[in-house]
Design a protein around this motif. Structure first.
Motif, PDB file in Angstrom:
ATOM      1  N   ARG A  26       1.188  -1.091   0.006  1.00 25.05           N
ATOM      2  CA  ARG A  26      -0.004   0.334  -0.064  1.00 25.05           C
ATOM      3  C   ARG A  26       1.447   1.461   0.116  1.00 25.05           C
ATOM      4  NH1 ARG A  26      -3.485  -2.309   3.644  1.00 25.05           N
ATOM      5  NH2 ARG A  26      -2.369  -1.221   5.656  1.00 25.05           N
ATOM      6  N   GLU A  27       2.199   1.358   0.257  1.00 31.11           N
ATOM      7  CA  GLU A  27       2.600   2.102   0.817  1.00 31.11           C
ATOM      8  C   GLU A  27       3.421   2.563  -0.368  1.00 31.11           C
ATOM      9  OE1 GLU A  27       5.515   1.901   4.449  1.00 31.11           O
ATOM     10  OE2 GLU A  27       3.475   1.681   5.802  1.00 31.11           O
ATOM     11  N   ARG A  28       3.800   1.147  -1.303  1.00 32.84           N
ATOM     12  CA  ARG A  28       4.599   1.483  -2.678  1.00 32.84           C
ATOM     13  C   ARG A  28       3.578   1.896  -3.674  1.00 32.84           C
ATOM     14  NH1 ARG A  28       4.505  -1.184  -6.647  1.00 32.84           N
ATOM     15  NH2 ARG A  28       6.215  -1.512  -8.297  1.00 32.84           N
ATOM     16  N   VAL A  29       2.569   1.691  -3.553  1.00 34.13           N
ATOM     17  CA  VAL A  29       1.635   2.245  -4.517  1.00 34.13           C
ATOM     18  C   VAL A  29       1.381   3.935  -4.168  1.00 34.13           C
ATOM     19  CG1 VAL A  29      -1.013   2.437  -5.395  1.00 34.13           C
ATOM     20  CG2 VAL A  29       0.185   0.128  -5.036  1.00 34.13           C
ATOM     21  N   ARG A  30       1.151   4.034  -2.789  1.00 32.87           N
ATOM     22  CA  ARG A  30       1.091   5.667  -2.223  1.00 32.87           C
ATOM     23  C   ARG A  30       2.126   6.149  -3.231  1.00 32.87           C
ATOM     24  NH1 ARG A  30      -0.594   4.162   2.985  1.00 32.87           N
ATOM     25  NH2 ARG A  30      -3.239   4.089   2.771  1.00 32.87           N
ATOM     26  N   ALA A  31       3.368   6.023  -2.718  1.00 27.13           N
ATOM     27  CA  ALA A  31       4.636   6.664  -3.349  1.00 27.13           C
ATOM     28  C   ALA A  31       4.746   6.432  -4.947  1.00 27.13           C
ATOM     29  CB  ALA A  31       5.746   6.208  -2.840  1.00 27.13           C
ATOM     30  N   LEU A  32       4.135   5.604  -6.053  1.00 30.74           N
ATOM     31  CA  LEU A  32       4.899   6.152  -6.981  1.00 30.74           C
ATOM     32  C   LEU A  32       2.898   7.025  -7.280  1.00 30.74           C
ATOM     33  CD1 LEU A  32       4.621   2.466  -8.209  1.00 30.74           C
ATOM     34  CD2 LEU A  32       6.659   4.029  -8.318  1.00 30.74           C
ATOM     35  N   VAL A  33       2.252   7.161  -6.764  1.00 32.84           N
ATOM     36  CA  VAL A  33       0.790   7.307  -6.796  1.00 32.84           C
ATOM     37  C   VAL A  33       1.269   9.281  -7.144  1.00 32.84           C
ATOM     38  CG1 VAL A  33      -1.280   8.654  -6.892  1.00 32.84           C
ATOM     39  CG2 VAL A  33      -1.270   6.676  -6.711  1.00 32.84           C
ATOM     40  N   LYS A  34       2.060   9.644  -6.244  1.00 36.94           N
ATOM     41  CA  LYS A  34       3.147  10.563  -4.923  1.00 36.94           C
ATOM     42  C   LYS A  34       4.049  10.860  -6.795  1.00 36.94           C
ATOM     43  CE  LYS A  34       2.166  10.676  -0.370  1.00 36.94           C
ATOM     44  NZ  LYS A  34       2.570  11.757   1.013  1.00 36.94           N
ATOM     45  N   LEU A  35       4.609  10.610  -6.980  1.00 35.92           N
ATOM     46  CA  LEU A  35       5.956  10.702  -8.040  1.00 35.92           C
ATOM     47  C   LEU A  35       5.301  11.326  -8.984  1.00 35.92           C
ATOM     48  CD1 LEU A  35       8.608   8.015  -7.270  1.00 35.92           C
ATOM     49  CD2 LEU A  35       8.796  10.504  -6.838  1.00 35.92           C
ATOM     50  N   ALA A  36       3.934   9.673 -10.057  1.00 37.24           N
ATOM     51  CA  ALA A  36       3.136  10.453 -11.028  1.00 37.24           C
ATOM     52  C   ALA A  36       2.502  11.707 -10.970  1.00 37.24           C
ATOM     53  CB  ALA A  36       2.137   9.031 -10.941  1.00 37.24           C
ATOM     54  N   GLN A  37       2.352  12.247  -9.914  1.00 39.87           N
ATOM     55  CA  GLN A  37       1.609  13.418  -9.829  1.00 39.87           C
ATOM     56  C   GLN A  37       2.205  14.561 -10.191  1.00 39.87           C
ATOM     57  OE1 GLN A  37      -0.744  12.885  -5.791  1.00 39.87           O
ATOM     58  NE2 GLN A  37      -2.760  11.994  -6.759  1.00 39.87           N
ATOM     59  N   ALA A  38       3.844  14.472  -9.382  1.00 38.72           N
ATOM     60  CA  ALA A  38       4.852  15.662  -9.451  1.00 38.72           C
ATOM     61  C   ALA A  38       5.470  15.258 -10.710  1.00 38.72           C
ATOM     62  CB  ALA A  38       5.841  14.636  -8.174  1.00 38.72           C
TER      63      ALA A  38
END
Length: 138
Positions: free
Chosen positions: A120-132
């Motif tokens: 779950r934390e890995r997916v959240r980190a990937l989403v934040k990177l994509a949004q950035a």
């Protein structure tokens, strides 16, 4: 599996959407052997292979009646030849079926809560990177 079924050639038919049961009944009325394995779903039962029906016919049998059966769209082909279901595949499917034709699928393995949280934390980190604006390749 019946010994008689070993004499059959198992072919694959493609059906209209949600017409597997309809095609199955119509094929059996014509004397064909059929196999339509089902699985448990949230709202009841559904086909293991949506839109597909296995049909057993003696080698060299006329398949025109099967092709024109209500609910069937066509006989599946691999190149020029009709797609055949090997006997070991048919046997394996039937070995997992109960008396009602429901296939018992292997359950999901228990997930370790630690790994679930990390995923779950890995997916959240990937989403934040994509949004950035970073290009993310998972």
């Amino acid at each position: 599996m019946d010994h008689v079924d070993r004499d059959l050639c198992w072919l694959l038919l493609y059906t209209k959407a949600r017409a597997e049961s309809w095609a199955d009944v119509n094929l059996r009325k014509q004397g064909f052997s059929t196999l339509v394995p089902r699985v448990r779903q949230r709202d009841g039962f559904g086909p293991l292979f949506p839109r597909y029906v296995f049909v057993g016919a003696p080698p060299g049998a006329d398949l025109r009646p099967a092709r024109s059966t209500r609910g069937v769209l066509y006989v599946v082909h691999c190149g020029e030849k009709q797609a055949r279901g090997p006997h070991d595949v048919i046997d394996a499917i039937r070995a997992r079926m109960d008396a009602q034709g429901v296939v018992q699928l292997e359950g999901r393995p228990e997930l370790d809560p630690l790994f679930v949280r990390r995923e779950r934390e890995r997916v959240r980190a990937l989403v934040k990177l994509a949004q950035a604006g970073f290009r993310v390749v998972a």
